[in-house]
Design an enzyme around this catalytic site. Structure first.
Site, short mmCIF file in Angstrom:
data_model
loop_
_atom_site.label_atom_id
_atom_site.label_comp_id
_atom_site.label_asym_id
_atom_site.label_seq_id
_atom_site.Cartn_x
_atom_site.Cartn_y
_atom_site.Cartn_z
CD GLU A 1 -4.64 -1.32 2.28
OE1 GLU A 1 -3.44 -1.42 2.60
OE2 GLU A 1 -5.54 -1.02 3.09
CG HIS B 1 -8.74 2.03 1.96
ND1 HIS B 1 -7.48 1.58 1.66
CD2 HIS B 1 -8.65 2.59 3.19
CE1 HIS B 1 -6.67 1.83 2.68
NE2 HIS B 1 -7.35 2.43 3.62
CE LYS C 1 -6.34 6.15 2.39
NZ LYS C 1 -5.47 6.18 3.57
CD1 TRP D 1 -2.66 1.81 0.53
CD2 TRP D 1 -1.26 2.51 2.12
NE1 TRP D 1 -2.98 3.11 0.83
CE2 TRP D 1 -2.13 3.57 1.80
CE3 TRP D 1 -0.29 2.73 3.10
CZ2 TRP D 1 -2.07 4.82 2.42
CZ3 TRP D 1 -0.22 3.98 3.72
CH2 TRP D 1 -1.11 5.01 3.38
CG HIS E 1 -5.92 -4.02 5.65
ND1 HIS E 1 -5.05 -3.00 5.35
CD2 HIS E 1 -5.16 -5.12 5.90
CE1 HIS E 1 -3.80 -3.48 5.40
NE2 HIS E 1 -3.85 -4.75 5.72
CG ASP F 1 -8.59 -0.60 4.83
OD1 ASP F 1 -9.67 -0.14 5.25
OD2 ASP F 1 -7.52 -0.51 5.44
CG ASP G 1 -7.68 3.25 9.82
OD1 ASP G 1 -8.11 2.15 9.42
OD2 ASP G 1 -6.98 3.99 9.11
CG ASP H 1 -9.07 4.80 5.82
OD1 ASP H 1 -9.57 3.84 6.43
OD2 ASP H 1 -7.89 4.83 5.42
CG ASP I 1 -5.13 -1.13 8.51
OD1 ASP I 1 -4.48 -0.56 9.41
OD2 ASP I 1 -5.16 -0.71 7.34
C1 RNT Z 1 -3.84 3.08 4.94
C2 RNT Z 1 -3.95 1.62 4.70
C3 RNT Z 1 -2.78 0.81 5.19
C4 RNT Z 1 -2.29 1.22 6.54
C5 RNT Z 1 -1.28 0.28 7.16
C6 RNT Z 1 -0.61 0.87 8.33
O1 RNT Z 1 -4.98 3.77 4.66
O2 RNT Z 1 -5.13 1.15 5.25
O3 RNT Z 1 -3.13 -0.53 5.16
O4 RNT Z 1 -3.33 1.40 7.45
O5 RNT Z 1 -0.40 -0.13 6.20
ZN ZN Z 2 -5.41 -0.94 5.24
#
Ligand code: RNT
Ligand code: ZN
Length: 420
Positions: free
Chosen positions: A225, A263, A227, A184, A287, A260, A297, A295, A327
């Site tokens: 990955e 994303h 986004k 990523w 993720h 993810d 998290d 995003d 994640d």
């Molecule tokens: C970032 C991605 C990625 C990170 C990690 C730390 O938006 O989700 O996966 O969160 O690599």
């Molecule tokens: Zn991620």
């Protein structure tokens, strides 16, 4: 009633609904879920002093952040004791253990810089997943790494990716368990670019060069990955959904896509994308996070979309095909609790999905008995899931009651975290 008696009664009730809770418990115990080391220190790592960059952000400054490999390992050990199920360790390259005087830049990283982590993994019988770190580093130029127009910059990051393939092979060899290696980057532009394709062509070439490093795809599983946007990178992301999916589709012998669930646009659902991708890809990776408006998290909870994602893995019998990783990163609350709640939530979602008469529901759908399907799907929501969950925790040797594990976290906070 004792917990055992409650479980026996729940088991009977579930049996009436067509569910074998014993089979559910035994199956779930075997499924690895990757625990991300970066919740423990706000995605800082040990190889640099600078800020977290790449369009991702942690907010909060709760006391007790792990500042050394030893502290991070101690914290991870706490979490491992408090969660049921099979843990796999997820590392980022910036967590290399560099002894004083032994500095190695990211393009120079070697397996030996991760020997301490292998030792840790062996001690706890964990597999290891890995991530090259394409952010929080001075060689990120104008927000770009693998897609940079500056050839020297791009070369540096390609070399980093290749080094990470070698380290992933080392992890797989040492543990005997395949290593998922996720690519990523936060590459993109804050404002409207004049050229959207150029950076993507360079990104494509860079990932291809990384994947030209020899590895056994049975043991090292690179992912790409995607986004939609990041902070400061709002207008354009090089590794967009279409880019990453197409890349993976064009390189199925070498890598797989990673989704993810933070994303995508807020009305897009990864639960719906999982079965779409499973129609085409032998394997995919996830993720698992909780986005609030972006995003963000947040810590994963036992909420609707989390449950829905788990259902798609379970009812398509896709445990062998879906690599599951957490994640998220919250620095505003106790980090051990953040880790624990997230891991336990995903375990709950999987267990509940397993405690569902999926085949019977599928048949109702096929026969277009949609009224009955709705009634039955609602009915199971009030089944005594808590008693099955408690039994599962107990069989895994993890605390069943949240008050029990939380008391341990509070004690650890007082005795260890507050003193850091
Ligand atoms: C970032 C991605 C990625 C990170 C990690 C730390 O938006 O989700 O996966 O969160 O690599
Ligand atoms: Zn991620």
């Amino acid at each position: 009633m004792t917990q055992k008696e409650r479980y026996e009664s729940a088991k009977e009730m579930y049996a009436k609904l067509g569910v074998d809770t014993e089979a559910a418990i035994e199956l779930l115990k075997q499924q690895p879920v990757s625990l991300h080391c970066w919740q423990g220190d706000d995605v800082t790592g040990f190889d640099h002093d600078g800020p977290l960059t790449g369009g991702i952000q942690t907010t909060g400054n709760y006391p007790g952040r792990a500042k050394t490999p030893k502290q991070l390992m101690e914290d991870l050990e706490q979490v491992i004791r408090l969660v049921p199920g099979k843990v796999k360790l997820n590392l980022h390259a910036c967590y290399a253990i560099l002894e004083p005087g032994q500095f190695a830049d990211r393009d120079q990283l070697e397996p030996k810089h991760f020997a301490g982590w292998v030792e840790f993994a062996k001690k706890h019988q964990l597999g290891i997943d890995f991530n090259p770190t394409f952010f929080s580093h001075e060689r990120v130029k104008d927000g770009l790494t693998l897609s940079s127009p500056d050839e020297e910059t791009r070369r540096f990051w390609i070399e980093h990716g290749k080094a990470c393939i070698r380290i992933s092979s080392y992890f797989a060899q040492e543990t005997g368990i395949p290593c998922v290696m996720n690519i990523w980057t936060g590459d993109g532009y804050k404002d409207i670019p004049a050229d959207r394709m150029g950076p993507r062509m360079r990104y494509k070439d860079s990932i291809e060069q990384i994947l030209s490093e020899p590895y056994d795809y049975q043991m090292v599983k690179p992912c790409v990955e995607s986004k939609v946007f990041g902070i400061g990178v709002e207008a354009y992301t090089v590794g967009s959904a279409e880019f990453s999916l197409s890349f993976a589709a064009a390189h199925t012998e070498q890598c797989m896509p990673l989704m993810d669930n933070g994303h995508y646009h807020p009305t897009e659902m990864v639960s719906d994308k999982i079965p779409a991708l499973l129609c085409f890809f032998p394997e995919i990776a996830l993720h698992i996070t909780r986005p609030i408006r972006w995003d963000s998290d947040h810590v994963v909870l036992f909420d609707d979309e989390t449950k829905e994602m788990a259902k798609e893995i379970v009812r398509n019998q896709a445990f062998e095909r879906v690599y599951m990783a957490l994640d998220y990163f919250d620095a505003s609350i106790n980090r051990i609790a953040a880790w624990t709640v997230g891991f336990r939530s995903w375990q709950k979602a999987l267990l509940q999905a397993l405690c569902t008469p999926n085949e019977a529901y599928q048949q109702l759908q096929e026969q277009n008995r949609m009224t009955e399907l709705m009634v039955r799907q609602e009915e199971i929501k009030t089944a005594p899931f808590g008693d099955v969950w408690a039994e599962y925790c107990e069989r895994c040797g993890a605390p069943a009651e949240d008050s029990e594990w939380f008391a341990q976290v509070q004690k650890y906070e007082k005795e260890v975290l507050r003193k850091r």
